[in-house]
Design a protein around this motif. Sequence first.
Motif, PDB file in Angstrom:
ATOM      1  N   SER A   1     -31.503 -76.979  -3.558  1.00 27.24           N
ATOM      2  CA  SER A   1     -32.818 -76.357  -3.698  1.00 27.24           C
ATOM      3  C   SER A   1     -32.852 -75.239  -4.728  1.00 27.24           C
ATOM      4  CB  SER A   1     -33.285 -75.818  -2.333  1.00 27.24           C
ATOM      5  OG  SER A   1     -32.353 -74.890  -1.815  1.00 27.24           O
ATOM      6  N   HIS A   2     -31.695 -74.635  -5.037  1.00 23.79           N
ATOM      7  CA  HIS A   2     -31.651 -73.523  -5.997  1.00 23.79           C
ATOM      8  C   HIS A   2     -30.453 -73.706  -6.936  1.00 23.79           C
ATOM      9  CE1 HIS A   2     -33.775 -72.000  -2.408  1.00 23.79           C
ATOM     10  NE2 HIS A   2     -34.534 -71.369  -3.281  1.00 23.79           N
ATOM     11  N   PRO A   3     -30.502 -74.701  -7.789  1.00 18.51           N
ATOM     12  CA  PRO A   3     -29.337 -75.010  -8.633  1.00 18.51           C
ATOM     13  C   PRO A   3     -29.006 -73.937  -9.664  1.00 18.51           C
ATOM     14  CG  PRO A   3     -31.237 -76.344  -9.262  1.00 18.51           C
ATOM     15  CD  PRO A   3     -31.610 -75.651  -7.997  1.00 18.51           C
ATOM     16  N   ALA A   4     -29.949 -73.037  -9.959  1.00 15.11           N
ATOM     17  CA  ALA A   4     -29.686 -72.017 -10.976  1.00 15.11           C
ATOM     18  C   ALA A   4     -29.066 -70.753 -10.388  1.00 15.11           C
ATOM     19  CB  ALA A   4     -30.977 -71.658 -11.710  1.00 15.11           C
ATOM     20  N   VAL A   5     -28.848 -70.722  -9.075  1.00 19.46           N
ATOM     21  CA  VAL A   5     -28.258 -69.554  -8.427  1.00 19.46           C
ATOM     22  C   VAL A   5     -26.787 -69.817  -8.138  1.00 19.46           C
ATOM     23  CG1 VAL A   5     -28.316 -68.018  -6.433  1.00 19.46           C
ATOM     24  CG2 VAL A   5     -30.449 -68.901  -7.378  1.00 19.46           C
ATOM     25  N   GLN A   6     -25.931 -68.922  -8.568  1.00 20.06           N
ATOM     26  CA  GLN A   6     -24.491 -69.033  -8.306  1.00 20.06           C
ATOM     27  C   GLN A   6     -24.147 -68.226  -7.058  1.00 20.06           C
ATOM     28  OE1 GLN A   6     -21.919 -67.935 -11.578  1.00 20.06           O
ATOM     29  NE2 GLN A   6     -20.178 -67.546 -10.210  1.00 20.06           N
ATOM     30  N   VAL A   7     -23.413 -68.838  -6.140  1.00 18.96           N
ATOM     31  CA  VAL A   7     -23.002 -68.155  -4.916  1.00 18.96           C
ATOM     32  C   VAL A   7     -21.508 -67.865  -4.989  1.00 18.96           C
ATOM     33  CG1 VAL A   7     -22.878 -68.252  -2.402  1.00 18.96           C
ATOM     34  CG2 VAL A   7     -24.799 -69.332  -3.591  1.00 18.96           C
ATOM     35  N   ASN A   8     -21.163 -66.595  -4.890  1.00 22.22           N
ATOM     36  CA  ASN A   8     -19.762 -66.171  -4.869  1.00 22.22           C
ATOM     37  C   ASN A   8     -19.381 -65.826  -3.437  1.00 22.22           C
ATOM     38  OD1 ASN A   8     -19.489 -66.252  -7.768  1.00 22.22           O
ATOM     39  ND2 ASN A   8     -20.703 -64.379  -7.833  1.00 22.22           N
ATOM     40  N   VAL A   9     -18.426 -66.563  -2.872  1.00 16.70           N
ATOM     41  CA  VAL A   9     -18.046 -66.401  -1.473  1.00 16.70           C
ATOM     42  C   VAL A   9     -16.770 -65.573  -1.372  1.00 16.70           C
ATOM     43  CG1 VAL A   9     -17.420 -67.584   0.663  1.00 16.70           C
ATOM     44  CG2 VAL A   9     -19.112 -68.603  -0.880  1.00 16.70           C
TER      45      VAL A   9
ATOM     46  N   GLY B   1     -20.250 -62.577   1.951  1.00 17.66           N
ATOM     47  CA  GLY B   1     -18.996 -62.377   2.660  1.00 17.66           C
ATOM     48  C   GLY B   1     -19.018 -63.092   3.995  1.00 17.66           C
ATOM     49  N   THR B   2     -17.888 -63.663   4.403  1.00 20.84           N
ATOM     50  CA  THR B   2     -17.826 -64.398   5.664  1.00 20.84           C
ATOM     51  C   THR B   2     -16.410 -64.395   6.218  1.00 20.84           C
ATOM     52  OG1 THR B   2     -18.100 -66.589   6.676  1.00 20.84           O
ATOM     53  CG2 THR B   2     -17.526 -66.535   4.360  1.00 20.84           C
ATOM     54  N   PRO B   3     -16.247 -64.302   7.540  1.00 20.59           N
ATOM     55  CA  PRO B   3     -14.933 -64.544   8.141  1.00 20.59           C
ATOM     56  C   PRO B   3     -14.537 -65.998   7.917  1.00 20.59           C
ATOM     57  CG  PRO B   3     -16.429 -63.461   9.693  1.00 20.59           C
ATOM     58  CD  PRO B   3     -17.257 -63.924   8.542  1.00 20.59           C
ATOM     59  N   ASP B   4     -13.241 -66.288   7.898  1.00 15.52           N
ATOM     60  CA  ASP B   4     -12.823 -67.638   7.525  1.00 15.52           C
ATOM     61  C   ASP B   4     -13.246 -68.683   8.547  1.00 15.52           C
ATOM     62  OD1 ASP B   4      -9.791 -68.604   8.884  1.00 15.52           O
ATOM     63  OD2 ASP B   4     -10.638 -66.649   9.344  1.00 15.52           O
TER      64      ASP B   4
ATOM     65  N   ARG C   1     -17.571 -53.442   2.370  1.00 16.35           N
ATOM     66  CA  ARG C   1     -17.884 -53.914   1.023  1.00 16.35           C
ATOM     67  C   ARG C   1     -19.392 -54.045   0.825  1.00 16.35           C
ATOM     68  NH1 ARG C   1     -14.393 -58.883  -0.963  1.00 16.35           N
ATOM     69  NH2 ARG C   1     -15.446 -58.224  -2.878  1.00 16.35           N
ATOM     70  N   LEU C   2     -20.095 -54.423   1.892  1.00 20.18           N
ATOM     71  CA  LEU C   2     -21.553 -54.493   1.823  1.00 20.18           C
ATOM     72  C   LEU C   2     -22.127 -53.094   1.592  1.00 20.18           C
ATOM     73  CD1 LEU C   2     -23.795 -56.808   2.427  1.00 20.18           C
ATOM     74  CD2 LEU C   2     -24.085 -55.560   4.556  1.00 20.18           C
ATOM     75  N   ASP C   3     -21.637 -52.109   2.337  1.00 22.58           N
ATOM     76  CA  ASP C   3     -22.113 -50.738   2.190  1.00 22.58           C
ATOM     77  C   ASP C   3     -21.769 -50.153   0.826  1.00 22.58           C
ATOM     78  OD1 ASP C   3     -23.145 -50.820   4.753  1.00 22.58           O
ATOM     79  OD2 ASP C   3     -21.367 -49.924   5.673  1.00 22.58           O
ATOM     80  N   ASP C   4     -20.663 -50.617   0.245  1.00 23.85           N
ATOM     81  CA  ASP C   4     -20.248 -50.134  -1.077  1.00 23.85           C
ATOM     82  C   ASP C   4     -20.955 -50.863  -2.210  1.00 23.85           C
ATOM     83  OD1 ASP C   4     -18.545 -48.360   0.137  1.00 23.85           O
ATOM     84  OD2 ASP C   4     -16.749 -49.595  -0.113  1.00 23.85           O
ATOM     85  N   GLY C   5     -21.834 -51.814  -1.873  1.00 20.92           N
ATOM     86  CA  GLY C   5     -22.581 -52.541  -2.895  1.00 20.92           C
ATOM     87  C   GLY C   5     -21.824 -53.679  -3.534  1.00 20.92           C
ATOM     88  N   GLU C   6     -20.709 -54.090  -2.921  1.00 23.17           N
ATOM     89  CA  GLU C   6     -19.912 -55.179  -3.494  1.00 23.17           C
ATOM     90  C   GLU C   6     -20.350 -56.554  -2.991  1.00 23.17           C
ATOM     91  OE1 GLU C   6     -15.841 -54.367  -2.676  1.00 23.17           O
ATOM     92  OE2 GLU C   6     -15.867 -52.390  -3.632  1.00 23.17           O
ATOM     93  N   LEU C   7     -21.157 -56.586  -1.924  1.00 28.26           N
ATOM     94  CA  LEU C   7     -21.678 -57.834  -1.367  1.00 28.26           C
ATOM     95  C   LEU C   7     -23.185 -57.706  -1.176  1.00 28.26           C
ATOM     96  CD1 LEU C   7     -19.042 -58.590   1.441  1.00 28.26           C
ATOM     97  CD2 LEU C   7     -19.184 -59.688  -0.800  1.00 28.26           C
ATOM     98  N   ASP C   8     -23.874 -58.845  -1.224  1.00 32.90           N
ATOM     99  CA  ASP C   8     -25.312 -58.867  -0.973  1.00 32.90           C
ATOM    100  C   ASP C   8     -25.626 -59.260   0.459  1.00 32.90           C
ATOM    101  OD1 ASP C   8     -26.092 -58.378  -3.768  1.00 32.90           O
ATOM    102  OD2 ASP C   8     -25.222 -60.362  -4.117  1.00 32.90           O
ATOM    103  N   LEU C   9     -24.798 -60.146   1.031  1.00 32.92           N
ATOM    104  CA  LEU C   9     -24.965 -60.636   2.395  1.00 32.92           C
ATOM    105  C   LEU C   9     -23.589 -60.707   3.045  1.00 32.92           C
ATOM    106  CD1 LEU C   9     -27.228 -63.760   1.691  1.00 32.92           C
ATOM    107  CD2 LEU C   9     -28.035 -61.557   2.562  1.00 32.92           C
TER     108      LEU C   9
END
Length: 299
Positions: free
Chosen positions: A129-137, A109-112, A148-156
């Motif tokens: 460096s990590h082509p097999a990892v998908q990043v959802n922004v 998660g990130t501010p715009d 959302r982080l506290d609710d487990g919907e985000l990792d970072l």
Amino acid sequence: MTVAKARPENASLPLLDTDTLRTFVAIAENGSFTRAAHQVFRTPSALSMQIKRLEETLGQSLFIREARRVSLTPEGEVLLGYGRRLLKLNEEAVGRFLAPSLEGSVRLGTPDDVGTRVLPQVLTRFARSHPAVQVNVNAGRSVDLLKRLDDGELDLALVTLGHSDLSAKRGEVVHTEPLVWAGRDGGVAVQRSPLPLSLANHGCAWREMALGALDKAEISYRVAYNSEHCAGQEAAMLADLAVAPFPASLVQPPLRVLGPESGLPALGDYQIALVRRDGSGPAAEALAEQVVQTFRERR
């Protein structure tokens, strides 16, 4: 032309820095230090220093600098071929060892405003460096991202912190920057009373810092424009309809920083923190390390 210096016998040859090579290739392909600076997320002056050190290391001039563009010298043409091959080989080597061990997905998660400034560089490097990892922004307000982080919907989550947030600060501070007043260069919005403001919605640290400073200075104001995104704030400033609290690094012509002569109170610094969810896993930790490294390089 730079003259190569004679090296003592048995002296080891210098190693070419990968980051400097990437800068060299970007300049060569763009034909411009300025365009290359946008591509590698650095200032033109920082690129000039890198190239100067590279030319000193190799003892050769690499670029012919003209009024509106730069072109390669014969020695630069030779280095371009080597540089492209070395960068490709470096990516293959890193991918060979790191890609098999990290797979899955990471929810970030990130501010715009952070996303537009830093995220492209982070995602580009991480994909190499990590082509097999998908990043959802996921973009949003800091207060919503933390929930959302506290609710487990985000990792970072990258979150913006103002003065009132510092006592309850979470995560690792990765960036500190002055928050300034900005407006159209030559504009009249700053002269109006009550002062017209272009602000993000409630929950934004910039908003809290700006309104707190104006209240303390007893300056009358009205919130003329609300926007979820800093692009909306910028649009109101460009039209000279309002002034806004803005990070100093984002103020570009035809906008300008409104200094003490404007009569507006100082806003101080704001911070960006990286917050990790407990148990988010090795892929999320690898992305977190890349985020921290990217911010460190921009200092």
